[in-house]
Design a protein around this motif. Structure first.
Motif, short mmCIF file in Angstrom:
data_model
loop_
_atom_site.label_atom_id
_atom_site.label_comp_id
_atom_site.label_asym_id
_atom_site.label_seq_id
_atom_site.Cartn_x
_atom_site.Cartn_y
_atom_site.Cartn_z
N ASN A 186 0.88 -1.16 0.00
CA ASN A 186 0.00 0.00 0.00
C ASN A 186 0.92 1.22 0.00
O ASN A 186 1.82 1.31 0.84
CB ASN A 186 -0.90 0.02 1.23
CG ASN A 186 -1.84 1.20 1.20
OD1 ASN A 186 -2.79 1.21 0.45
ND2 ASN A 186 -1.54 2.21 1.99
N LEU A 187 0.72 2.10 -0.95
CA LEU A 187 1.49 3.35 -1.03
C LEU A 187 0.54 4.49 -0.74
O LEU A 187 -0.50 4.62 -1.38
CB LEU A 187 2.10 3.52 -2.42
CG LEU A 187 2.65 4.92 -2.75
CD1 LEU A 187 3.80 5.30 -1.82
CD2 LEU A 187 3.06 5.00 -4.21
N THR A 188 0.90 5.30 0.24
CA THR A 188 0.17 6.53 0.53
C THR A 188 1.13 7.68 0.26
O THR A 188 2.23 7.70 0.82
CB THR A 188 -0.29 6.56 2.01
OG1 THR A 188 -1.12 5.43 2.25
CG2 THR A 188 -1.04 7.84 2.32
N ILE A 189 0.74 8.60 -0.61
CA ILE A 189 1.56 9.79 -0.84
C ILE A 189 0.93 10.92 -0.04
O ILE A 189 -0.19 11.36 -0.32
CB ILE A 189 1.70 10.13 -2.34
CG1 ILE A 189 2.41 8.98 -3.05
CG2 ILE A 189 2.47 11.46 -2.50
CD1 ILE A 189 2.70 9.22 -4.52
N GLU A 190 1.66 11.34 0.98
CA GLU A 190 1.20 12.37 1.90
C GLU A 190 1.63 13.74 1.42
O GLU A 190 2.67 13.88 0.77
CB GLU A 190 1.80 12.14 3.28
CG GLU A 190 1.50 10.79 3.88
CD GLU A 190 2.24 10.53 5.17
OE1 GLU A 190 1.63 9.91 6.05
OE2 GLU A 190 3.41 10.94 5.30
N ILE A 191 0.83 14.74 1.77
CA ILE A 191 1.17 16.14 1.53
C ILE A 191 1.47 16.76 2.88
O ILE A 191 0.66 16.66 3.82
CB ILE A 191 -0.01 16.90 0.88
CG1 ILE A 191 -0.51 16.18 -0.38
CG2 ILE A 191 0.38 18.35 0.57
CD1 ILE A 191 -1.86 16.66 -0.88
N GLU A 192 2.64 17.38 3.00
CA GLU A 192 3.02 17.98 4.27
C GLU A 192 1.95 18.98 4.73
O GLU A 192 1.54 19.85 3.95
CB GLU A 192 4.37 18.68 4.14
CG GLU A 192 4.91 19.18 5.47
CD GLU A 192 6.29 19.80 5.32
OE1 GLU A 192 7.20 19.40 6.07
OE2 GLU A 192 6.46 20.69 4.45
N GLY A 193 1.50 18.83 5.97
CA GLY A 193 0.53 19.74 6.55
C GLY A 193 -0.93 19.44 6.22
O GLY A 193 -1.81 20.16 6.66
N GLU A 194 -1.19 18.40 5.44
CA GLU A 194 -2.56 18.03 5.07
C GLU A 194 -2.94 16.70 5.71
O GLU A 194 -2.12 15.78 5.76
CB GLU A 194 -2.71 17.91 3.55
CG GLU A 194 -2.47 19.19 2.78
CD GLU A 194 -3.61 20.20 2.94
OE1 GLU A 194 -4.69 19.83 3.46
OE2 GLU A 194 -3.41 21.36 2.55
N GLU A 195 -4.15 16.61 6.17
CA GLU A 195 -4.62 15.36 6.76
C GLU A 195 -4.94 14.32 5.68
O GLU A 195 -4.64 13.14 5.83
CB GLU A 195 -5.87 15.63 7.61
CG GLU A 195 -6.22 14.48 8.52
CD GLU A 195 -7.29 14.88 9.52
OE1 GLU A 195 -8.27 14.12 9.65
OE2 GLU A 195 -7.14 15.93 10.17
N THR A 196 -5.52 14.77 4.58
CA THR A 196 -5.89 13.86 3.49
C THR A 196 -4.68 13.68 2.57
O THR A 196 -4.06 14.66 2.16
CB THR A 196 -7.07 14.44 2.68
OG1 THR A 196 -8.17 14.66 3.57
CG2 THR A 196 -7.49 13.51 1.56
N PRO A 197 -4.34 12.45 2.23
CA PRO A 197 -3.20 12.23 1.34
C PRO A 197 -3.52 12.62 -0.10
O PRO A 197 -4.70 12.71 -0.49
CB PRO A 197 -2.93 10.73 1.45
CG PRO A 197 -4.21 10.13 1.90
CD PRO A 197 -4.93 11.19 2.69
#
Length: 156
Positions: free
Chosen positions: A131-142
């Motif tokens: 499972n790959l989750t690409i996160e955005i710094e400072g955001e709760e939703t990826p």
């Protein structure tokens, strides 16, 4: 025990656990513009920050979803090394992938990997599902989530 068998034995207890978190990468406007030129996708929401600020709820230009996804390989390089006896890794595709949140120009993103499965595909390869989750710094939703398949190829 072959290198392939050893790799599978190593991975089996890790199924269901987080196996890597990459470094952050900044997606700046130049990266977006370069990607737009390369892919011939120069839609204004990506390449015209002033218009995007005026006419969208995003506050400026956003990265192409496929640009964000294309960074998955870089994230994998940050998180995974070749295993003993492995000669290469090959992207085998996605089972599932969803874009959940636009990535604004100037944002930082990173990849987070959770091992879902690891099994022999044939006598010289292991199919690894993460499972790959690409996160955005400072955001709760990826930015996106994906079930990514990779083949680890071992020498005979």
């Amino acid at each position: 025990m072959s290198a392939l068998e050893a790799a599978i034995a190593h991975h089996t207890p890790l199924i269901g656990t987080e196996v890597g978190v990459s470094n952050w990468i900044t997606i700046d406007q130049k990266m977006i513009d370069d990607f737009a030129k390369t892919t011939h996708d120069e839609q204004w929401i990506h390449v015209d920050p002033e218009r995007a600020a005026r006419e969208t709820p995003f506050g400026g230009a956003i990265a192409h979803g496929f640009l964000t996804l294309s960074l998955a390989s870089r994230f994998a390089y940050d998180c995974f090394n070749l295993m003993p006896g492995q000669v290469m890794g090959i992207n085998y595709g996605m089972n599932k992938m969803r874009f959940l949140m636009p990535v604004r120009a100037g944002s930082k993103v990173r990849g987070r990997f959770t091992l879902l499965d690891a099994k022999a595909r044939d006598a010289t390869s292991m199919l690894r599902t993460n499972n790959l989750t690409i996160e955005i710094e400072g955001e709760e939703t990826p930015a996106l989530v994906a079930e990514w398949l990779g083949l680890a190829i071992f020498k005979d």
